[in-house]
Design an enzyme around this catalytic site. Structure first.
Site, short mmCIF file in Angstrom:
data_model
loop_
_atom_site.label_atom_id
_atom_site.label_comp_id
_atom_site.label_asym_id
_atom_site.label_seq_id
_atom_site.Cartn_x
_atom_site.Cartn_y
_atom_site.Cartn_z
N ASN A 14 0.72 -1.00 -0.45
CA ASN A 14 0.43 0.28 0.55
C ASN A 14 1.09 1.55 0.04
O ASN A 14 0.44 2.72 -0.02
CB ASN A 14 -0.97 -0.35 1.05
CG ASN A 14 -2.37 -0.44 1.30
OD1 ASN A 14 -2.91 -0.84 0.10
ND2 ASN A 14 -2.43 -1.97 1.84
N ASN A 108 -6.56 4.61 8.18
CA ASN A 108 -6.30 3.62 7.67
C ASN A 108 -6.67 3.37 6.96
O ASN A 108 -7.83 3.54 6.57
CB ASN A 108 -6.65 2.68 9.21
CG ASN A 108 -6.17 1.34 8.95
OD1 ASN A 108 -5.06 1.12 9.08
ND2 ASN A 108 -7.19 0.57 9.50
N HIS A 110 -8.03 -0.49 5.42
CA HIS A 110 -8.37 -2.15 6.11
C HIS A 110 -9.54 -2.88 5.19
O HIS A 110 -10.11 -2.72 4.32
CB HIS A 110 -9.75 -2.01 7.33
CG HIS A 110 -9.94 -3.22 7.93
ND1 HIS A 110 -9.42 -3.90 9.05
CD2 HIS A 110 -11.29 -3.85 7.69
CE1 HIS A 110 -9.77 -4.49 9.54
NE2 HIS A 110 -11.13 -5.24 8.28
N ASP A 151 -11.32 0.23 14.50
CA ASP A 151 -11.89 0.61 12.99
C ASP A 151 -13.33 1.44 13.01
O ASP A 151 -14.37 0.84 12.32
CB ASP A 151 -12.13 -1.00 11.83
CG ASP A 151 -10.96 -1.23 12.07
OD1 ASP A 151 -10.21 -1.19 11.84
OD2 ASP A 151 -10.58 -2.71 12.44
N GLU A 181 -7.82 -1.59 -2.28
CA GLU A 181 -6.99 -0.68 -1.57
C GLU A 181 -5.78 -0.17 -2.26
O GLU A 181 -5.97 1.28 -2.01
CB GLU A 181 -5.50 -2.15 -0.74
CG GLU A 181 -6.54 -2.65 0.25
CD GLU A 181 -5.92 -3.86 1.15
OE1 GLU A 181 -5.10 -3.13 1.16
OE2 GLU A 181 -5.50 -4.75 0.59
#
Length: 208
Positions: A14, A108, A110, A151, A181
């Site tokens: 990522n 973030n 996820h 999350d 992602e």
């Protein structure tokens, strides 16, 4: 210019998607100020070095207590003067002192469509194992702001990915990375860098 610090624990795919986005111009008004890992052997640190990005390891193993690690991690991040902190596969709980200091400035990625398969214990391959075990037909990924929960912060972007017959957790993980992602994380950074994301009452607003 948005100063971004990326926190990562492993290979850094990522991170690479973000680097590629910045270098190609797909992510605008953005500079990657540094990369920090809790794992000295993380390939993500090598990715940073290859692109001339400052990098550093701050591991819990280096300190006598978790409190000291939390302080040193927050200090190391602060030295890089981030406008935005990006968690890109960072397998360490962000301490409250950091979430308080950088409210709505930590995001973030996820590997599920939150609120499905998220929270404590759901990370990496475990997410995809749980999704296949449940028999879901659609998986995906979510970019969200980080708060004191796991999350639970305001959602910025989501992208769905079809589950295919015969999928293994590894195959699904790869497809979610490639189709979701690596696309929505750079996109979210670009939106934030250009002032198009705001948070009101725990919900995000994305301006065109």
């Amino acid at each position: 210019m948005l100063n971004v610090v990326v926190l990562v624990s492993g290979g850094g795919t990522n991170l690479q998607a973000v680097i590629d986005g910045v270098e190609s111009g797909a992510v605008t008004n953005t500079r990657i100020a540094g990369v920090i890992s809790n794992n000295a052997g993380a390939y993500a640190l090598e990715r940073a070095r290859k692109h001339g990005i400052a990098s550093k390891c701050v591991s819990p193993k280096m300190f006598a207590s978790r409190e000291e690690f939390n302080e040193k991690l927050t200090e190391a991040v602060g030295e890089m003067e981030p406008d935005l902190i990006v968690l890109a596969g960072f397998l360490v709980v962000i301490p409250p002192i950091m979430t308080a200091k950088y409210q709505n400035r930590i995001i973030n990625i996820h590997p599920s469509l939150i609120p499905a398969f998220c929270g404590k214990g759901y990370y990496g391959l475990k997410v995809h194992e749980a999704a296949l075990s449940r028999g879901v037909k659609v998986a995906g990924a979510t970019v969200h702001f980080v708060d004191d929960g796991t999350d639970t912060g305001p959602i910025i972007l989501q992208k769905a990915v079809d589950v295919e017959d015969g999928d293994t957790p590894e195959a699904l993980q790869r497809r979610v990375m490639e189709q979701a992602e690596w696309k929505i994380l750079p996109r979210a950074i670009d939106l934030i860098a250009n002032g198009k994301v705001s948070v009101t009452d725990g919900r995000t607003e994305i301006r065109k």
